[in-house]
Design a protein around this motif. Structure first.
Motif, mmCIF file in Angstrom:
data_model
loop_
_atom_site.group_PDB
_atom_site.id
_atom_site.type_symbol
_atom_site.label_atom_id
_atom_site.label_comp_id
_atom_site.label_asym_id
_atom_site.label_seq_id
_atom_site.Cartn_x
_atom_site.Cartn_y
_atom_site.Cartn_z
ATOM 1 N N ARG A 88 0.863 -1.193 0.000
ATOM 2 C CA ARG A 88 0.000 0.000 0.000
ATOM 3 C C ARG A 88 0.897 1.239 0.000
ATOM 4 O O ARG A 88 1.357 1.687 1.053
ATOM 5 N N PRO A 89 1.166 1.794 -1.159
ATOM 6 C CA PRO A 89 2.092 2.933 -1.240
ATOM 7 C C PRO A 89 1.623 4.148 -0.456
ATOM 8 O O PRO A 89 2.444 4.958 -0.018
ATOM 9 N N GLU A 90 0.297 4.290 -0.260
ATOM 10 C CA GLU A 90 -0.193 5.465 0.456
ATOM 11 C C GLU A 90 0.271 5.497 1.896
ATOM 12 O O GLU A 90 0.320 6.567 2.520
ATOM 13 N N LEU A 91 0.640 4.332 2.442
ATOM 14 C CA LEU A 91 1.139 4.313 3.814
ATOM 15 C C LEU A 91 2.510 4.950 3.935
ATOM 16 O O LEU A 91 2.904 5.395 5.023
ATOM 17 N N PHE A 92 3.256 4.993 2.843
ATOM 18 C CA PHE A 92 4.596 5.577 2.864
ATOM 19 C C PHE A 92 4.633 6.994 2.291
ATOM 20 O O PHE A 92 5.666 7.645 2.350
ATOM 21 N N GLY A 248 14.247 11.879 14.759
ATOM 22 C CA GLY A 248 13.140 12.734 15.168
ATOM 23 C C GLY A 248 12.229 13.122 14.014
ATOM 24 O O GLY A 248 11.009 13.130 14.151
ATOM 25 N N CYS A 249 12.811 13.419 12.856
ATOM 26 C CA CYS A 249 11.982 13.818 11.716
ATOM 27 C C CYS A 249 11.191 12.646 11.163
ATOM 28 O O CYS A 249 10.139 12.839 10.541
ATOM 29 N N LEU A 250 11.665 11.414 11.370
ATOM 30 C CA LEU A 250 10.917 10.248 10.922
ATOM 31 C C LEU A 250 9.789 9.880 11.883
ATOM 32 O O LEU A 250 8.827 9.214 11.486
ATOM 33 N N SER A 251 9.903 10.289 13.125
ATOM 34 C CA SER A 251 8.908 9.920 14.141
ATOM 35 C C SER A 251 8.220 11.134 14.747
ATOM 36 O O SER A 251 7.890 11.144 15.931
ATOM 37 N N VAL A 252 7.990 12.168 13.945
ATOM 38 C CA VAL A 252 7.309 13.364 14.433
ATOM 39 C C VAL A 252 5.868 13.019 14.789
ATOM 40 O O VAL A 252 5.167 12.334 14.028
ATOM 41 N N GLY A 264 -4.892 16.805 6.181
ATOM 42 C CA GLY A 264 -4.266 17.250 4.948
ATOM 43 C C GLY A 264 -2.903 16.618 4.749
ATOM 44 O O GLY A 264 -2.689 15.426 4.951
ATOM 45 N N ALA A 265 -1.964 17.476 4.366
ATOM 46 C CA ALA A 265 -0.613 17.004 4.060
ATOM 47 C C ALA A 265 0.285 16.949 5.286
ATOM 48 O O ALA A 265 1.479 16.688 5.152
ATOM 49 N N SER A 266 -0.260 17.181 6.477
ATOM 50 C CA SER A 266 0.563 17.219 7.683
ATOM 51 C C SER A 266 0.633 15.892 8.411
ATOM 52 O O SER A 266 1.276 15.803 9.459
ATOM 53 N N GLU A 267 -0.011 14.858 7.886
ATOM 54 C CA GLU A 267 -0.001 13.564 8.567
ATOM 55 C C GLU A 267 1.380 12.922 8.467
ATOM 56 O O GLU A 267 1.992 12.884 7.400
ATOM 57 N N THR A 268 1.857 12.439 9.594
ATOM 58 C CA THR A 268 3.151 11.768 9.651
ATOM 59 C C THR A 268 2.948 10.265 9.837
ATOM 60 O O THR A 268 1.828 9.796 10.054
ATOM 61 N N PHE A 269 4.034 9.526 9.770
ATOM 62 C CA PHE A 269 3.949 8.069 9.875
ATOM 63 C C PHE A 269 3.457 7.653 11.250
ATOM 64 O O PHE A 269 2.686 6.692 11.370
ATOM 65 N N VAL A 270 3.877 8.357 12.283
ATOM 66 C CA VAL A 270 3.453 8.002 13.638
ATOM 67 C C VAL A 270 1.970 8.305 13.827
ATOM 68 O O VAL A 270 1.228 7.511 14.432
ATOM 69 N N ILE A 271 1.502 9.456 13.327
ATOM 70 C CA ILE A 271 0.077 9.773 13.417
ATOM 71 C C ILE A 271 -0.752 8.733 12.680
ATOM 72 O O ILE A 271 -1.808 8.295 13.150
ATOM 73 N N GLN A 272 -0.285 8.330 11.526
ATOM 74 C CA GLN A 272 -0.980 7.296 10.767
ATOM 75 C C GLN A 272 -1.031 5.982 11.539
ATOM 76 O O GLN A 272 -2.057 5.287 11.551
#
Length: 315
Positions: A88-92, A248-252, A264-272
């Motif tokens: 699922r590319p949208e996850l990345f 830190g930037c990967l886990s914001v 919007g476009a502010s979702e990060t991997f941790v929020i997801q």
């Protein structure tokens, strides 16, 4: 036989007995000395294992299940969660937002190094400026999120300040997809620069003053002292801050979640990942995503160490 010779003979005869007595007592003190450090480490190690390593092991186990986070029962699904993540590319796609924070991390490292260098020399009100720069790091992240939530409101404080410089109009700093990540990354610079500043300042102050004196005798200016004395001395610290910045930037999570909720476009991997676990009740899939993030951070740290190896001090 004189009294002196007899006393010497008794002393020489008693010396082996004293040595034997000490040799019998030495092993007893030896194991106590070896055991003492572990007694002091027992409680920290117990806390570390209980609250760090055990949850990590549980997370890895859950990543192979379909657990919903509530039911006591779950079934093992093998690698299905990992297959779903990588198909699922949208996850990345959320890692695009991390690029903004990475640029902000580079900026904050540069600014922290600059201010630490300037304030390490004799500067007026330098203690005041040190407190001002470090103060944002002491504030709770939730409070910072709410403060800047009003700061970036349309027609709010930031727009008012811009009008003083001739930049009119009202902007959707947190609603425009083209502006939201710049705003959030700017907040991270303001908050975390104080930590890097203190690290660099401590490293600069640990440099021997004789190096500066020798450099001044050779006619070196401030820029040359910074280039040939400060930067080489701070290389291990710069490597450490680089690893912290990348991880830190990967886990914001904190600032964008409070200010925008990941909209919007502010979702990060941790929020997801949080949404997968608590909104969609897919704790198994969220655990797999957390494991993937952990592996990515470890790989980035390993690559960084290979590119910029740690300098070893030789005796």
């Amino acid at each position: 036989m004189t009294p002196i010779s007899s006393s010497l003979r008794r002393g020489s005869a008693g010396a082996p007995r004293d040595a034997a007595r000490h040799s019998r007592q030495r092993p007893r003190h030896g194991w106590r000395q070896r055991l003492t450090p572990w007694m002091f480490l027992l409680v920290p190690l117990a806390l570390l294992i209980t609250f760090s390593y055990v949850p990590i092991v549980n997370m890895v186990v859950y990543s192979f299940t379909d657990w919903d986070g509530v039911s006591p029962d779950y079934t093992f699904t093998g690698l299905e969660n990992y297959v779903e993540i990588f198909t699922r590319p949208e996850l990345f796609k959320v890692f695009v937002a991390s690029a903004y924070y990475l640029g902000a991390a580079v900026l904050q490292i540069v600014l922290a190094l600059y201010f630490a260098t300037v304030l390490s020399f004799n500067t007026r009100f330098r203690n005041l400026f040190k407190g001002i720069l470090f103060f944002p790091y002491l504030i709770n992240g939730v409070a910072i999120g709410f403060v800047f939530l009003y700061f970036f409101q349309e027609g709010g404080t930031f727009d008012t300040v811009l009008k003083l410089f001739g930049v009119g109009g009202e902007h959707l700093w947190l609603g425009d997809p083209d502006l939201v990540n710049y705003s959030l990354a700017g907040v991270s610079v303001w908050r975390y620069m104080g930590l890097n500043f203190v690290l660099f300042l401590g490293g600069i102050q640990s440099i021997a003053p004789e190096l500066y004196e020798a450099a001044e005798l050779d006619g070196a200016n401030r820029w040359q002292q910074f280039r040939f004395i400060i930067v080489p001395s701070l290389r291990p610290l710069i490597g450490l801050t680089a690893i912290l910045a990348i991880s830190g930037c990967l886990s914001v999570f904190e600032i964008p979640y409070i200010m925008t909720g990941g909209a919007g476009a502010s979702e990060t991997f941790v929020i997801q990942t949080i949404k997968l676990a608590f909104r969609f009740d897919k704790t198994g899939l969220a655990s797999a995503a957390a494991v993937v993030l952990l592996v990515i951070i470890l790989l980035v740290a390993w690559v960084q160490r290979r590119i910029v190896p740690e300098e070893r001090v030789t005796p």
